[in-house]
Design a protein around this motif. Sequence first.
Motif, PDB file in Angstrom:
ATOM      1  N   TYR A  13       0.847  -1.194   0.000  1.00 54.61           N
ATOM      2  CA  TYR A  13       0.000   0.000   0.000  1.00 54.61           C
ATOM      3  C   TYR A  13       0.883   1.245   0.000  1.00 54.61           C
ATOM      4  O   TYR A  13       1.980   1.248   0.566  1.00 54.61           O
ATOM      5  CB  TYR A  13      -0.869   0.042   1.252  1.00 54.61           C
ATOM      6  CG  TYR A  13      -1.907  -1.045   1.361  1.00 54.61           C
ATOM      7  CD1 TYR A  13      -2.850  -1.260   0.363  1.00 54.61           C
ATOM      8  CD2 TYR A  13      -1.974  -1.843   2.505  1.00 54.61           C
ATOM      9  CE1 TYR A  13      -3.816  -2.248   0.485  1.00 54.61           C
ATOM     10  CE2 TYR A  13      -2.939  -2.829   2.640  1.00 54.61           C
ATOM     11  CZ  TYR A  13      -3.856  -3.030   1.624  1.00 54.61           C
ATOM     12  OH  TYR A  13      -4.821  -4.005   1.755  1.00 54.61           O
ATOM     13  N   LYS A  14       0.386   2.329  -0.613  1.00 57.09           N
ATOM     14  CA  LYS A  14       1.130   3.587  -0.617  1.00 57.09           C
ATOM     15  C   LYS A  14       1.397   4.056   0.810  1.00 57.09           C
ATOM     16  O   LYS A  14       2.501   4.532   1.123  1.00 57.09           O
ATOM     17  CB  LYS A  14       0.364   4.666  -1.388  1.00 57.09           C
ATOM     18  CG  LYS A  14       1.095   6.006  -1.448  1.00 57.09           C
ATOM     19  CD  LYS A  14       0.279   7.060  -2.160  1.00 57.09           C
ATOM     20  CE  LYS A  14       1.061   8.378  -2.264  1.00 57.09           C
ATOM     21  NZ  LYS A  14       1.453   8.912  -0.929  1.00 57.09           N
ATOM     22  N   GLU A  15       0.417   3.916   1.690  1.00 62.66           N
ATOM     23  CA  GLU A  15       0.594   4.344   3.071  1.00 62.66           C
ATOM     24  C   GLU A  15       1.689   3.549   3.777  1.00 62.66           C
ATOM     25  O   GLU A  15       2.389   4.064   4.652  1.00 62.66           O
ATOM     26  CB  GLU A  15      -0.724   4.173   3.855  1.00 62.66           C
ATOM     27  CG  GLU A  15      -1.882   4.994   3.302  1.00 62.66           C
ATOM     28  CD  GLU A  15      -2.720   4.230   2.303  1.00 62.66           C
ATOM     29  OE1 GLU A  15      -3.940   4.474   2.249  1.00 62.66           O
ATOM     30  OE2 GLU A  15      -2.158   3.382   1.568  1.00 62.66           O
ATOM     31  N   VAL A  16       1.840   2.291   3.382  1.00 62.94           N
ATOM     32  CA  VAL A  16       2.891   1.433   3.944  1.00 62.94           C
ATOM     33  C   VAL A  16       4.267   1.926   3.513  1.00 62.94           C
ATOM     34  O   VAL A  16       5.194   2.041   4.320  1.00 62.94           O
ATOM     35  CB  VAL A  16       2.660  -0.030   3.507  1.00 62.94           C
ATOM     36  CG1 VAL A  16       3.877  -0.890   3.809  1.00 62.94           C
ATOM     37  CG2 VAL A  16       1.421  -0.596   4.198  1.00 62.94           C
ATOM     38  N   ASP A  18       4.983   4.941   2.520  1.00 60.40           N
ATOM     39  CA  ASP A  18       5.209   6.241   3.162  1.00 60.40           C
ATOM     40  C   ASP A  18       5.706   6.067   4.594  1.00 60.40           C
ATOM     41  O   ASP A  18       6.612   6.786   5.040  1.00 60.40           O
ATOM     42  CB  ASP A  18       3.916   7.060   3.151  1.00 60.40           C
ATOM     43  CG  ASP A  18       3.518   7.533   1.762  1.00 60.40           C
ATOM     44  OD1 ASP A  18       4.371   7.503   0.853  1.00 60.40           O
ATOM     45  OD2 ASP A  18       2.335   7.918   1.593  1.00 60.40           O
ATOM     46  N   SER A  19       5.135   5.110   5.317  1.00 60.68           N
ATOM     47  CA  SER A  19       5.570   4.849   6.692  1.00 60.68           C
ATOM     48  C   SER A  19       7.012   4.380   6.723  1.00 60.68           C
ATOM     49  O   SER A  19       7.811   4.820   7.561  1.00 60.68           O
ATOM     50  CB  SER A  19       4.677   3.782   7.345  1.00 60.68           C
ATOM     51  OG  SER A  19       3.392   4.276   7.577  1.00 60.68           O
ATOM     52  N   LYS A  22       9.333   7.327   5.995  1.00 66.11           N
ATOM     53  CA  LYS A  22       9.332   8.263   7.118  1.00 66.11           C
ATOM     54  C   LYS A  22      10.183   7.737   8.269  1.00 66.11           C
ATOM     55  O   LYS A  22      11.040   8.467   8.810  1.00 66.11           O
ATOM     56  CB  LYS A  22       7.890   8.480   7.594  1.00 66.11           C
ATOM     57  CG  LYS A  22       7.731   9.333   8.858  1.00 66.11           C
ATOM     58  CD  LYS A  22       8.066  10.786   8.607  1.00 66.11           C
ATOM     59  CE  LYS A  22       7.760  11.631   9.833  1.00 66.11           C
ATOM     60  NZ  LYS A  22       8.167  13.047   9.645  1.00 66.11           N
ATOM     61  N   HIS A 203       0.277  -6.898   1.779  1.00 68.97           N
ATOM     62  CA  HIS A 203       0.586  -5.552   1.303  1.00 68.97           C
ATOM     63  C   HIS A 203       1.591  -4.814   2.186  1.00 68.97           C
ATOM     64  O   HIS A 203       1.662  -3.586   2.174  1.00 68.97           O
ATOM     65  CB  HIS A 203      -0.695  -4.720   1.135  1.00 68.97           C
ATOM     66  CG  HIS A 203      -1.666  -5.329   0.179  1.00 68.97           C
ATOM     67  ND1 HIS A 203      -1.575  -5.153  -1.186  1.00 68.97           N
ATOM     68  CD2 HIS A 203      -2.738  -6.146   0.375  1.00 68.97           C
ATOM     69  CE1 HIS A 203      -2.551  -5.804  -1.788  1.00 68.97           C
ATOM     70  NE2 HIS A 203      -3.269  -6.432  -0.855  1.00 68.97           N
ATOM     71  N   ALA A 244       5.846  -0.495   9.163  1.00 66.69           N
ATOM     72  CA  ALA A 244       5.091  -0.598   7.914  1.00 66.69           C
ATOM     73  C   ALA A 244       4.208  -1.846   7.905  1.00 66.69           C
ATOM     74  O   ALA A 244       3.069  -1.807   7.416  1.00 66.69           O
ATOM     75  CB  ALA A 244       6.055  -0.613   6.725  1.00 66.69           C
ATOM     76  N   LYS A 247       1.051  -1.323   9.913  1.00 72.98           N
ATOM     77  CA  LYS A 247       0.084  -0.512   9.156  1.00 72.98           C
ATOM     78  C   LYS A 247      -0.561  -1.352   8.063  1.00 72.98           C
ATOM     79  O   LYS A 247      -1.774  -1.254   7.825  1.00 72.98           O
ATOM     80  CB  LYS A 247       0.779   0.707   8.551  1.00 72.98           C
ATOM     81  CG  LYS A 247      -0.129   1.540   7.650  1.00 72.98           C
ATOM     82  CD  LYS A 247       0.396   2.943   7.420  1.00 72.98           C
ATOM     83  CE  LYS A 247       0.140   3.820   8.626  1.00 72.98           C
ATOM     84  NZ  LYS A 247       0.432   5.255   8.357  1.00 72.98           N
ATOM     85  N   LEU A 251      -4.622  -1.990   7.588  1.00 68.83           N
ATOM     86  CA  LEU A 251      -5.315  -1.611   6.361  1.00 68.83           C
ATOM     87  C   LEU A 251      -5.947  -2.823   5.685  1.00 68.83           C
ATOM     88  O   LEU A 251      -7.058  -2.741   5.139  1.00 68.83           O
ATOM     89  CB  LEU A 251      -4.345  -0.914   5.406  1.00 68.83           C
ATOM     90  CG  LEU A 251      -3.825   0.456   5.855  1.00 68.83           C
ATOM     91  CD1 LEU A 251      -2.738   0.951   4.905  1.00 68.83           C
ATOM     92  CD2 LEU A 251      -4.962   1.470   5.947  1.00 68.83           C
ATOM     93  N   GLU A 255      -9.768  -3.476   4.688  1.00 75.58           N
ATOM     94  CA  GLU A 255     -10.171  -3.838   3.333  1.00 75.58           C
ATOM     95  C   GLU A 255     -11.033  -5.096   3.333  1.00 75.58           C
ATOM     96  O   GLU A 255     -11.975  -5.228   2.534  1.00 75.58           O
ATOM     97  CB  GLU A 255      -8.933  -4.048   2.455  1.00 75.58           C
ATOM     98  CG  GLU A 255      -8.185  -2.781   2.094  1.00 75.58           C
ATOM     99  CD  GLU A 255      -8.936  -1.963   1.066  1.00 75.58           C
ATOM    100  OE1 GLU A 255      -9.300  -2.503   0.012  1.00 75.58           O
ATOM    101  OE2 GLU A 255      -9.176  -0.767   1.337  1.00 75.58           O
TER     102      GLU A 255
END
Length: 380
Positions: A13-16, A18-19, A22, A203, A244, A247, A251, A255
């Motif tokens: 996932y994009k949020e993964v 990003d984490s 970061k 993911h 990650a 997260k 998610l 889903e």
Amino acid sequence: MIYFDNSATTKPYKEVLDSFVKVSTDYFGNPSSLHNIGGQAEKLLSQARKQMAELLHVKQGEVFFTSGGTESNNLAIKGTALMYRNRGRHIITTSVEHPSVREAMEQLKDLGFRITYLPVNYEGRISVDDLEKAICHDTILVSMIHVNNEVGTIQPIEEVGSLLKTFPKILFHVDSVQAVGKIPLEIHKSYIDFCSMSGHKFHGLKGTGILYIRDGVMISPLFSGGNQEWKQRSGTENVAGMVAMAKALRLTLEEREDHLEEMLEMKSMIIDELKAMNDIYVHTPIEHSAPHIINFSIRGIKAEVFVHALEERNIYVSTTSACSSKKKDVSHTLLAMKVSEEIAQSSIRISLSYVNTLEEAKYVIKSIKEVVNYLRGVMK
């Protein structure tokens, strides 16, 4: 692109991502360091462990971070064998395990352990009665896959756990790599001692995983050299990967709530369409199977040829387990299910995720029909 090879790996996932970026950028310290940068990393690692424990409904101290399913399986199996070898040298597993379990068992056999491989029926399921009959005075471990990675069959984990509850000296390991996020599992209520999971199957990122170890159970570590993971798994922790992964699991479970019904509809439609075609054999059972895996064979067409023909249409599926696909071995699982070698050699696996759509599934079925007709025409 239509990606239907999610049992091999999933797209993060994009949020993964990003984490991961970061944490890797701003909290790059070693969690074992005494300074503040190390302390920040240690705090994030603890938060990731706490979140994973809450999502899995287990205790925080029962979550051990690893590099993935293969390491988790090896740690559970070999760690148990080494710790309890003086109690007994008999281990029970099934004939449809992932290579990381099967080959670990063969290594232990070379070290003097006796391994019993339980047979399966035509659906790929073991019999709990067979398991009970296989238990000996010196059995120390039962290791079993939860969802088969090739055909999607679900093993009777809860029933096995209830049986083994009456054998307190036998530990129970479950390879749940393909099940996490798809099939609910109450770890404590199933009397499981060890449970393996892998982040990149839901993911997260490759190189991240978990071994659940029930509170109070001791095993012999495979890695030496540090005090990480309560001395069970030495090595500097992959903090960004574990944050990650936590997260990714959150998610994925969200889903599942939103898209499980659509996944089940896709699976049902694909199986119905495949069964309506000539000389196509669906190996995934209707009952007792995960929602995301469909395995079938096409008589007379080589699996590799078919996979590459679909790839030319920007559709990605696979032949067998990703850990075995390049070896061109006949599926261990299908042979155990009494599928003929000829049919097993042409097996194809479709594996879905919650980000796939019914429109994609319909296009894939249309393409499968066209590719099969084309290849059969060429072969005449």
